[in-house]
Scaffold this motif. Structure first.
Motif, PDB file in Angstrom:
ATOM      1  N   TYR A   1      -8.388  -1.091   6.751  1.00  0.00           N
ATOM      2  CA  TYR A   1      -6.963  -1.391   6.894  1.00  0.00           C
ATOM      3  C   TYR A   1      -6.550  -1.362   8.361  1.00  0.00           C
ATOM      4  O   TYR A   1      -5.745  -2.193   8.813  1.00  0.00           O
ATOM      5  CB  TYR A   1      -6.132  -0.387   6.095  1.00  0.00           C
TER       6      TYR A   1
ATOM      7  N   ARG B   1      -9.796   3.426   4.964  1.00  0.00           N
ATOM      8  CA  ARG B   1      -8.691   3.323   5.915  1.00  0.00           C
ATOM      9  C   ARG B   1      -9.093   2.525   7.149  1.00  0.00           C
ATOM     10  O   ARG B   1      -8.271   1.787   7.719  1.00  0.00           O
ATOM     11  CB  ARG B   1      -8.206   4.720   6.321  1.00  0.00           C
TER      12      ARG B   1
ATOM     13  N   LYS C   1       0.829  -1.209   0.000  1.00  0.00           N
ATOM     14  CA  LYS C   1       0.000   0.000   0.000  1.00  0.00           C
ATOM     15  C   LYS C   1       0.861   1.256   0.000  1.00  0.00           C
ATOM     16  O   LYS C   1       0.494   2.274  -0.601  1.00  0.00           O
ATOM     17  CB  LYS C   1      -0.931  -0.005   1.222  1.00  0.00           C
TER      18      LYS C   1
ATOM     19  N   TYR D   1      -2.870   0.131  -6.306  1.00  0.00           N
ATOM     20  CA  TYR D   1      -2.083   0.826  -5.288  1.00  0.00           C
ATOM     21  C   TYR D   1      -1.179   1.906  -5.878  1.00  0.00           C
ATOM     22  O   TYR D   1      -0.461   2.575  -5.140  1.00  0.00           O
ATOM     23  CB  TYR D   1      -1.243  -0.181  -4.493  1.00  0.00           C
TER      24      TYR D   1
ATOM     25  N   TYR E   1      -5.752  -7.724  -0.503  1.00  0.00           N
ATOM     26  CA  TYR E   1      -5.314  -6.345  -0.286  1.00  0.00           C
ATOM     27  C   TYR E   1      -4.060  -6.057  -1.118  1.00  0.00           C
ATOM     28  O   TYR E   1      -3.091  -5.479  -0.635  1.00  0.00           O
ATOM     29  CB  TYR E   1      -5.056  -6.074   1.202  1.00  0.00           C
TER      30      TYR E   1
ATOM     31  N   ASP F   1      -4.720   6.828  -2.454  1.00  0.00           N
ATOM     32  CA  ASP F   1      -5.301   6.958  -1.124  1.00  0.00           C
ATOM     33  C   ASP F   1      -6.053   5.683  -0.740  1.00  0.00           C
ATOM     34  O   ASP F   1      -6.376   4.843  -1.584  1.00  0.00           O
ATOM     35  CB  ASP F   1      -6.245   8.156  -1.082  1.00  0.00           C
ATOM     36  N   TYR F   2      -6.342   5.553   0.555  1.00  0.00           N
ATOM     37  CA  TYR F   2      -7.123   4.416   1.035  1.00  0.00           C
ATOM     38  C   TYR F   2      -8.565   4.532   0.546  1.00  0.00           C
ATOM     39  O   TYR F   2      -9.169   5.608   0.625  1.00  0.00           O
ATOM     40  CB  TYR F   2      -7.133   4.375   2.563  1.00  0.00           C
TER      41      TYR F   2
ATOM     42  N   VAL G   1      -0.368   2.651   9.588  1.00  0.00           N
ATOM     43  CA  VAL G   1      -1.689   2.537   8.976  1.00  0.00           C
ATOM     44  C   VAL G   1      -2.606   3.669   9.421  1.00  0.00           C
ATOM     45  O   VAL G   1      -3.583   3.989   8.732  1.00  0.00           O
ATOM     46  CB  VAL G   1      -2.309   1.161   9.314  1.00  0.00           C
TER      47      VAL G   1
END
Length: 509
Positions: free
Chosen positions: A405, A402, A173, A369, A191, A398-399, A320
């Motif tokens: 994650y 988030r 990521k 990613y 992921y 960007d996530y 994270v």
């Protein structure tokens, strides 16, 4: 440039004059030497990394520290633990280079670190960091369980996966590396992490331990003997070089038949493979004939390795939460960008030939990613001559969620951290490998100059007289110069009190 440098700073100071042909030959060799050195190691300024890729710089520094902690542990325990550390270093060099040189396995590209080796493919933290943190830490933790040798390998493989899990998820990521877009062996993702990455870490770590244990069984004695260090090193070398091939066999036995012939998703094969490892470890632990040493507990459990595990998990739990992958600009080697319709064959261990695209199609790829939005015009600029482009910049994304994650990274770190806590605190202590001790006899010099072994009992030295006899405290010592008569006259026979003396003086008056 090389011609100018040599003409300006070398040739004028030589004691002899060189002709043009000799200078040309020297210039070509100098250029070749520079090319080899540039291939072997590239340098990037940490300031540039901090500006464009700060999380990767922090990760490199972290794994340098973790590698140092593993080395401190190996050095403190010494003996075969140090050889395990060296064997893992050989294993890292072997695996990384073979993955780059075998076309069928060349499917990932690392970000450029402070020092990157082997044609800008292997950052230093991979060779001295990742493998030692995952494999050495797992090896020592499992030693405390006192498992049979055949169960140690799967147990180490599972522990290596637990240490790798947050690194794999957060590393991709944060664009610490990139994967090949269409390689069939890494096409199934979790992921953006290929399921086979977990299979890889487990099988290769297991293979390393199996080969190490087997070679030690036949080449060295149970008691460590430092004088037999060539054999000890040979065991570590065999494990470091053979783990790749035994790990490949483990892929060929289960993954490739199921995936290549029957199209079974890599998620299924990886989970079943890890579950099979877990069953082996659980069975061995239940059947242990002497569980005592593995249940004694360890009061001083927080050592270098426990500290390393805590630092790694805390780092990714923090990253994270505060990381900003959308601001990353990662420039370096990536999958070459070129025509979208060129393919190449992928030879599998089972003999089946698969296909993958040679180049990344900049207009049609599935790697969520990274993108090219941070570049001028929001797209990649290709060379004018139409040649493929393999050194370029990519942009992090960007996530999408988030919170998701955070849940998976925090959950994994807490769960795996608790497992490692039990391995460290409630299992046995790190086994002390018995070692032979060679002591040289202490020697003394006799009168004739011949050396003799010195025994524990003291022998009289003929060069010095015997010790004088002790004088008893009850025997009065005589002072020279005074006779007994003079001593008696000088000493009163009795002692009078002050009152008696006063009465005597009155009678005299």
């Amino acid at each position: 440039v090389m011609d100018y440098l040599l003409d300006a700073y070398l040739y004028p100071y030589l004691p002899i004059e060189l002709d043009a042909e000799t200078k040309k030959d020297i210039n070509q060799k100098a250029v070749r030497l520079i090319q080899v050195a540039d291939w072997f190691c590239k340098y990037q300024s940490p300031l540039n990394m901090w500006k464009n890729h700060p999380s990767f710089l922090a990760g490199e520094i972290l794994f340098f520290v973790l590698c140092a902690l593993t080395f401190c542990h190996a050095w403190r325990h010494g003996g075969r633990y140090l050889y395990v550390w060296i064997g893992i270093f050989i294993h890292a060099l072997n695996v990384e280079n073979l993955c780059y040189w075998i076309p069928d396995m060349d499917n990932f590209w690392q970000a450029q670190g402070i020092l990157t080796f082997f044609g800008a493919r292997a950052p230093l933290y991979i060779i001295l960091g990742i493998y030692h943190m995952f494999d050495y830490t797992a090896y020592v933790m499992i030693q405390r369980l006192r498992l049979p040798w055949w169960a140690e390998g799967p147990a180490v493989g599972l522990c290596a996966v637990m240490l790798d899990f947050p690194y794999d998820i957060m590393g991709i990521k944060e664009v610490w590396w990139t994967w090949h877009d269409t390689d069939p062996n890494i096409f199934d993702r979790f992921y953006w992490v290929p399921w086979n990455s977990f299979y890889f870490h487990a099988s290769f770590a297991c293979s390393f331990v199996w080969i190490l244990n087997l070679s030690r069984k036949f080449l060295v004695d149970p008691v460590y003997d430092w004088k037999k260090f060539p054999r000890e090193f040979l065991c570590a070398f065999l494990a470091g070089t053979g783990a790749f091939w035994l790990g490949t066999i483990q892929f060929a036995v289960f993954y490739h038949p199921a995936h290549d012939f029957f199209k079974v998703h890599s998620e299924i094969t990886s989970i079943l493979f890890l579950a099979f490892y877990a069953v082996i470890v659980w069975s061995a632990d239940r059947q242990s004939g002497n569980p005592g040493p593995a249940r004694e507990g360890n009061r001083w459990w927080f050592d270098e390795l426990a500290c390393a595990i805590a630092l790694e998990y805390l780092f990714f739990m923090t990253l994270v939460v505060i990381g900003q992958p959308s601001q990353i600009v990662a420039e370096g080697l990536h999958q070459p960008v070129g025509p979208c319709n060129y393919t190449q064959k992928v030879q599998t261990p089972t003999g089946l030939v698969l296909q993958k695209k040679i180049f990344l199609c900049a207009e049609n790829y599935d790697e969520g990613y990274f993108d090219f939005k941070c570049l001028p015009g929001g797209k990649l600029k290709m060379p004018e001559d139409g040649s493929p482009l393999d050194w370029y910049a990519i942009c992090g994304t960007d996530y999408e969620n988030r919170a998701e994650y955070i849940v998976i990274v925090w959950g994994a770190c807490i769960l795996f951290g608790y497992i490692f806590y039990n391995l460290a605190a409630w299992s046995g202590e790190t086994p002390v490998i018995p070692a032979k001790v060679y002591r040289q006899p202490r020697k003394t010099m006799s009168i004739g100059g011949k050396s003799e072994e010195k025994s524990g009992k003291k022998t009289p030295n003929p060069l010095f007289p015997a010790q004088p006899e002790k004088v008893s405290e009850s025997t009065p010592r005589k002072r020279p110069g005074k006779s007994p008569a003079r001593k008696a006259a000088a000493t009163p026979s009795s002692t009078s009190s002050p009152k008696q003396l006063r009465s005597r003086s009155k009678k005299t008056d």
